[in-house]
Design a protein around this motif. Structure first.
Motif, short mmCIF file in Angstrom:
data_model
loop_
_atom_site.label_atom_id
_atom_site.label_comp_id
_atom_site.label_asym_id
_atom_site.label_seq_id
_atom_site.Cartn_x
_atom_site.Cartn_y
_atom_site.Cartn_z
N LEU A 223 -14.37 -11.49 -25.19
CA LEU A 223 -13.14 -10.68 -25.14
C LEU A 223 -12.85 -10.05 -26.49
CD1 LEU A 223 -10.84 -13.04 -23.04
CD2 LEU A 223 -11.95 -10.94 -22.27
N ARG A 224 -13.13 -10.83 -27.54
CA ARG A 224 -12.89 -10.27 -28.87
C ARG A 224 -13.79 -9.06 -29.12
NH1 ARG A 224 -13.33 -14.51 -33.51
NH2 ARG A 224 -11.53 -15.30 -32.37
N LYS A 225 -15.03 -9.18 -28.66
CA LYS A 225 -15.94 -8.03 -28.82
C LYS A 225 -15.47 -6.83 -27.99
CE LYS A 225 -20.00 -10.87 -29.83
NZ LYS A 225 -21.35 -11.28 -29.40
N GLU A 226 -15.05 -7.12 -26.71
CA GLU A 226 -14.55 -6.02 -25.88
C GLU A 226 -13.30 -5.39 -26.51
OE1 GLU A 226 -13.86 -7.56 -22.04
OE2 GLU A 226 -15.99 -7.96 -21.59
N LEU A 227 -12.41 -6.24 -27.09
CA LEU A 227 -11.22 -5.70 -27.74
C LEU A 227 -11.60 -4.82 -28.92
CD1 LEU A 227 -8.15 -5.63 -27.82
CD2 LEU A 227 -8.19 -7.68 -29.24
N GLU A 228 -12.60 -5.24 -29.66
CA GLU A 228 -13.05 -4.41 -30.79
C GLU A 228 -13.60 -3.08 -30.29
OE1 GLU A 228 -15.83 -6.75 -32.90
OE2 GLU A 228 -14.32 -8.11 -33.81
N VAL A 229 -14.33 -3.16 -29.13
CA VAL A 229 -14.83 -1.89 -28.55
C VAL A 229 -13.67 -1.00 -28.12
CG1 VAL A 229 -16.13 -0.93 -26.61
CG2 VAL A 229 -17.01 -2.91 -27.84
N SER A 230 -12.64 -1.67 -27.46
CA SER A 230 -11.46 -0.90 -27.03
C SER A 230 -10.75 -0.29 -28.22
CB SER A 230 -10.53 -1.81 -26.25
OG SER A 230 -9.36 -1.13 -25.88
N LYS A 231 -10.66 -1.12 -29.34
CA LYS A 231 -10.03 -0.57 -30.54
C LYS A 231 -10.81 0.61 -31.09
CE LYS A 231 -7.72 -4.75 -32.21
NZ LYS A 231 -7.66 -5.74 -33.31
N ALA A 232 -12.12 0.51 -31.02
CA ALA A 232 -12.94 1.63 -31.51
C ALA A 232 -12.71 2.89 -30.67
CB ALA A 232 -14.42 1.23 -31.50
N GLU A 233 -12.66 2.69 -29.34
CA GLU A 233 -12.40 3.84 -28.46
C GLU A 233 -11.03 4.44 -28.73
OE1 GLU A 233 -12.90 2.43 -24.55
OE2 GLU A 233 -15.10 2.26 -24.66
N THR A 234 -10.03 3.52 -28.90
CA THR A 234 -8.68 4.01 -29.20
C THR A 234 -8.66 4.78 -30.51
OG1 THR A 234 -7.77 2.10 -28.04
CG2 THR A 234 -6.29 3.29 -29.49
N GLU A 235 -9.40 4.25 -31.50
CA GLU A 235 -9.43 4.92 -32.80
C GLU A 235 -10.08 6.30 -32.69
OE1 GLU A 235 -8.34 5.21 -36.66
OE2 GLU A 235 -7.92 3.52 -35.29
N ARG A 236 -11.16 6.34 -31.86
CA ARG A 236 -11.80 7.67 -31.67
C ARG A 236 -10.86 8.64 -30.98
NH1 ARG A 236 -16.40 4.44 -30.55
NH2 ARG A 236 -15.99 4.60 -28.31
N ALA A 237 -10.12 8.13 -29.92
CA ALA A 237 -9.16 9.00 -29.24
C ALA A 237 -8.08 9.46 -30.20
CB ALA A 237 -8.54 8.26 -28.06
N ARG A 238 -7.63 8.49 -31.07
CA ARG A 238 -6.58 8.85 -32.04
C ARG A 238 -7.10 9.89 -33.03
NH1 ARG A 238 -3.96 3.82 -34.75
NH2 ARG A 238 -3.37 3.54 -32.56
N THR A 239 -8.35 9.70 -33.42
CA THR A 239 -8.94 10.68 -34.37
C THR A 239 -9.04 12.06 -33.70
OG1 THR A 239 -10.20 8.90 -35.38
CG2 THR A 239 -10.92 11.14 -35.85
#
Length: 770
Positions: A686-702
Motif C-alpha cells: 500500500l505504501r508503494k501504491e500510495l507513492e505511485v498515487s502521489k507521483a501521479e498526483t504530482e504529475r497532474a499538479r505539475t
C-alpha cells in the motif's frame, strides 16, 4: 536409635492379630492410647482457690472427648467436682486446680492400667490350655511363666516408685539367694559330702523395714492414707520415730532437714525423698471416673470403666474402698513369690553394654553397676561361701592330671591319688612347717562326691596356679621345639628364596642386555624416519611457497588486465550516454521550434480575423480543451486517490480490529504474529501504491501548473492587449471547471496528508504490537 517406627508398628499389629485380638479391638486400643497422650496435655483454669474448670482453649481437649466418646460437661464434672455422701444426702463440692490436675493424672493411669489388664487377660485366654471333651478331672501337667524383674534404681531424686521397685528387687533377691542355698543343700546331700556352718547373706532386715506389719514403711504409709488428715509430714514423723533404730535405716539431722531418709539395700544405700509418698500411695482417682467411662458412647471405653470399677460391699451395698498402691503392690509381690516357690525358676541376666546403642562398645562402669544392682555380684558372693567350683570325676582328672603325671602313670585309682597329691601340695603351700591333719581334704577345701569333686575358692585358686605353672613349663618346652622347627623352616625357606632371587637377577640382567640391543636398533630406525620426515617437511614448505608466489603474481596480472578492460568499457558507456542525451536535447529543440512555428501560424491566422470578439479563437478553444482534459485527468486522479484512501482506511480499520482481537487473544500470539507479518507486507505494498498515487498526483499538479501558467500568460496578454487588439475578457475566464479543478487539487493534497498520518499511526501500532 536405628529402629523404624513404621516397621515396629506393623510388627505390633501382626502380633496382636496372632494373639487373637480383633482388628476392631486393636483400633479401640490405639484410640485409647492416643486419647491418653492427648489427655496428658490438658490444662485447667482456676476459678477461685477451691474450684477450677477445663481450659477450653487447649487444642487437645476436642481430640480427648472425640476419642473417648465423652461429653465435655460430664468430663469436666468428673474431674472438677466430687460428691460427699452424708447418710442419704449427697453434696457436690468443687476441687482446686492442682487437685483436678492430679485427678486427671490418676484417671489416665487407672484407665491405662485397665487397658493393660484387658490385653494381658486376652493373651492369657488365647494361650491357656483348654480341656477337651472326656478329659474332666485331668489337671494341667505344667505351665511356663515369664517374669521381667525390675532393675534396681537409684537416681538423684528417688520417690515412692523407686522404693517399690527396690523393695521388689530385695524380695526377689532373697528368693534367689534361698533358691541357690536350697540347690546347694540338695546337691551336697545328693553327692554325699560333709558340709556345715555355711552362712549365706540375708536381706530379711530390709524387707521387714519396708513391709513389716505396723512397723514397716508401707504399713505406716497406709495408716496415714486411712486418716482424713494424713500428710507427708505426719508420715515422716511416724517413720523417724518407728524406724530410727533399725540397722538398715538412717536419717541424720541433715537428711531430715532435706525431707529425706536412707535405706541400705543389698546393692547399696539409696536416699529417698518422702514428699508425695502419701498422695502416690492413695492412688485416688476421681470418684465419678468409673461412671464417666461407663457412660461413654464407645463400647471398649465402657468395658475399661467396668474393669476399673470397685466392686460393691455385699453387706453395705456401697462401693468398697480402693486399696492403696503400696498395699496392692505388697499383695501382688507376695503372690508372685508364692508362685515362684512352687516352680523351678531359671534366671537370665540381661546387661546393657553402653548408652549409645553401638556394637562392640562396653562401658565397664555401667556394666559393673548393672551387675551390682541386678544382684549378680550378691549371687556370686553367695555361691563363693560354699563349694563354688565343682567338676565331674572325668573332667577333674582331665583338667588337673598335669600336676602329677608321673604318679598317675602306674595308678589304678587316678582320682583319689590326684586329689591326695593336690591336697598335700596345697597344705604345704599354706602351712610349710605344720603337720599333716587327719582329714587333709576337708582342711584344704576339697570334697569328693559320688559323681563330682567340690572345691572351695582358695583350693580352686591354688589348683589353677599349679596347673598354670605346669602348663607354663610345658608350654616353654613346646615353644622351644616349635621355635627350632620354625627357625629351620625359615632357614630352608630363605635359602630357596636366595637361589630363586639369584636366578631372577641373572635373568633380569640378560633381559636388560637384549633390550639394550633392541633399543639401539629401534633408535637407528627412528632416527632415519625422523630425518626423512624433516627433509620432506622442508620440501613441502618450499613447494607451497613457490605455488603461493605464482598464484599471487597471476592474480595481480589478472586484476590489472580486468581494470584496464573495465576503464575501456566505462568510457564506452559514458560516450553512449552523452550521445543519447545529445539526441534527446536535439529532439526537444526541434519539437520546440515546431511548436513555436505552429503558435506563430495560429496567431498570424487569427490576427487576420477581425471577428475575434464575436467568436472564440482557436487558441482559446485549444486551451479549454487542454483545461478540460487536465480537469478530467485531475478528477480521475482524485477519484483514484479517494478510492485508494477509502480502501486504505477500511484496511486500517480492519487492522485496528485485528490488533484489538490480538490483544484480547494472547494465547494466539504465534498466529497473530504471522498475520502481522502478512499485514506488514500488505502495508508495504500500500505504501508503494500510495507513492505511485502521489507521483501521479504530482504529475497532474505539475501539468495543471503548466496549464495555469499558460492560461495566465494568455490572460495577461489579452488584458494588456498584446494578444489581440481590442480583446475583452469573457465569462469563460472564470470558468467553473477551472475553479472546481483548483478545489479538487486542494482536496487531494489534504487527503494525501490525512492518508499519510493514518499510515504513520498504523505503522506505530504495528511496531507496538510486535
Amino acid at each position: 536409635d536405628g529402629v523404624q517406627d513404621t516397621v515396629m508398628f506393623d510388627k505390633l499389629v501382626l502380633s496382636m492379630g496372632t494373639m487373637g485380638i480383633e482388628p476392631k479391638t486393636q483400633e479401640d486400643i490405639f484410640r485409647c492410647t492416643m486419647a491418653f497422650l492427648h489427655a496428658s496435655n490438658l490444662t485447667f483454669e482456676a476459678v477461685d482457690d477451691d474450684s477450677s474448670k477445663l481450659d477450653e482453649s487447649n487444642p487437645h481437649l476436642e481430640p480427648v472427648l472425640a476419642l473417648l466418646g465423652l461429653e465435655k460437661e460430664d468430663f469436666e464434672s468428673a474431674l472438677c467436682q466430687f460428691e460427699i455422701e452424708a447418710g442419704s444426702t449427697s453434696y457436690t463440692r468443687t476441687v482446686s486446680k492442682d487437685s483436678a490436675l492430679k485427678g486427671l493424672e490418676a484417671l489416665i493411669k487407672s484407665t491405662y492400667g485397665c487397658m493393660f489388664s484387658f490385653i494381658v487377660q486376652s493373651i492369657n485366654k488365647k494361650i491357656d490350655y483348654k480341656m477337651g471333651k472326656g478329659m474332666r478331672g485331668v489337671s494341667k501337667a505344667a505351665f511356663i511363666g515369664v517374669l521381667d524383674i525390675f532393675g534396681f534404681e537409684s537416681f538423684d531424686v528417688n520417690s515412692f516408685e523407686q522404693m517399690c521397685i527396690n523393695y521388689c528387687n530385695e524380695a526377689l533377691q532373697q528368693q534367689f539367694n534361698l533358691y541357690i542355698f536350697k540347690n546347694e543343700q540338695e546337691e551336697y546331700k545328693r553327692e554325699g559330702i560333709a558340709w556345715k556352718n555355711i552362712e549365706f547373706p540375708d536381706n530379711q532386715e530390709v524387707i521387714e523395714l519396708i513391709d513389716k506389719r505396723a512397723e514397716g514403711i508401707i504399713p505406716l504409709l497406709t495408716d496415714q492414707c486411712k486418716t482424713a488428715r494424713g500428710s507427708d509430714k505426719s508420715f515422716a514423723e511416724s517413720l523417724y520415730k518407728r524406724c530410727e533404730k533399725h540397722p538398715r535405716f538412717h536419717a541424720p539431722a541433715l537428711i531430715k532437714g532435706k525431707k529425706q531418709f536412707i535405706i541400705n539395700h543389698y546393692a547399696g544405700p539409696v536416699v529417698y525423698h518422702y514428699e508425695g509418698f502419701v498422695e502416690k500411695n492413695r492412688d485416688e482417682i476421681p470418684r465419678g471416673a468409673s461412671t464417666l467411662l461407663e457412660g461413654s458412647s464407645i463400647a471398649f471405653v465402657q468395658l475399661l470403666g467396668q474393669i476399673g470399677s470397685v466392686p460393691a460391699n455385699s453387706s453395705t451395698g456401697r462401693a468398697s474402698k480402693r486399696p492403696t498402691a503400696g498395699g496392692q503392690f505388697t499383695r501382688q509381690l507376695t503372690e508372685l513369690r508364692k508362685r515362684i516357690d512352687l516352680t523351678s525358676p531359671h534366671y537370665i541376666r540381661c546387661l546393657k553394654p553402653n548408652q549409645s546403642l553401638q556394637p562392640d562398645e562396653f562401658d565397664k562402669a555401667m556394666i559393673a553397676d548393672q551387675l551390682r544392682y541386678a544382684g549378680v555380684l550378691e549371687a556370686i558372693r553367695v555361691s563363693r561361701v560354699g563349694y563354688s567350683q565343682r567338676y565331674t570325676h572325668d573332667t577333674f582328672v582331665s583338667r588337673y592330671r598335669f600336676i602329677a603325671l608321673d604318679e598317675l602313670a602306674k595308678a589304678s585309682d587316678k582320682l583319689s591319688i590326684l586329689i591326695k597329691i593336690i591336697a598335700t601340695k596345697i597344705f604345704e603351700s599354706e602351712n610349710p612347717n605344720a603337720a599333716m591333719p587327719s582329714d587333709l581334704n576337708d582342711a584344704v577345701g576339697i570334697q569328693k562326691g559320688m559323681t563330682k569333686v567340690f572345691l572351695r575358692q582358695p583350693a580352686f585358686d591354688y589348683m589353677e596356679a599349679f596347673r598354670t605353672e605346669k602348663l607354663g613349663g610345658s608350654a616353654v618346652s613346646i615353644q622351644a621345639v616349635a621355635r627350632m622347627y620354625l627357625a629351620r623352616c625359615a632357614f630352608l625357606r630363605d635359602k630357596d628364596r636366595i637361589i630363586i632371587a639369584q636366578a631372577c637377577v641373572r635373568r633380569h640382567m640378560a633381559r636388560r642386555f637384549i633390550i639394550q640391543i633392541r633399543n639401539d636398533k629401534a633408535a637407528t630406525a627412528l632416527q632415519g624416519h625422523y630425518r626423512m620426515w624433516c627433509l620432506r617437511k622442508q620440501f613441502l614448505e618450499k613447494k607451497w611457497l613457490a605455488t603461493w608466489f605464482q598464484k599471487m603474481t597471476r592474480g595481480n596480472a589478472g586484476r590489472q588486465r580486468f581494470q584496464e578492460l573495465y576503464e575501456v568499457r566505462r568510457k564506452e558507456i559514458e560516450l553512449s550516454n552523452r550521445k543519447y542525451n545529445a539526441a534527446v536535447s536535439l529532439q526537444c529543440l526541434y519539437r520546440g521550434n515546431v511548436g513555436r512555428a505552429d503558435v506563430a501560424a495560429i496567431k498570424k491566422r487569427e490576427a487576420t480575423n477581425n471577428s475575434f470578439y464575436g467568436e472564440q479563437s482557436e487558441a482559446v478553444t485549444m486551451l479549454r480543451q487542454q483545461n478540460k482534459t487536465a480537469a478530467l485527468q485531475a478528477d480521475k486522479a482524485a477519484a483514484i486517490a479517494y478510492q485508494t484512501r477509502k480502501e486504505r482506511k477500511k484496511e486500517v480499520e480492519a487492522l485496528r480490529h485485528e490488533l484489538e482481537g490480538a490483544s484480547a487473544a494472547a494465547d494466539k500470539a504465534k498466529l497473530t504474529q504471522e498475520e502481522i507479518l502478512n499485514v506488514q507486507s500488505e502495508v508495504e505494498m500500500l505504501r508503494k501504491e500510495l507513492e505511485v498515487s502521489k507521483a501521479e498526483t504530482e504529475r497532474a499538479r505539475t501539468r495543471l501548473a503548466v496549464v495555469e501558467s499558460e492560461n495566465k500568460m494568455l490572460k495577461d496578454k489579452v488584458d494588456s492587449g498584446s494578444f489581440i487588439d481590442g480583446y475583452k475578457s469573457t465569462r469563460f475566464d472564470e470558468h467553473a471547471d477551472l475553479v472546481s479543478l483548483d478545489e479538487r487539487i486542494h482536496n487531494i493534497a489534504l487527503r494525501s496528508k490525512q492518508g499519510k498520518k493514518d499510515l504513520e499511526a498504523l505503522v506505530q501500532s504495528l511496531a507496538i504490537l510486535k
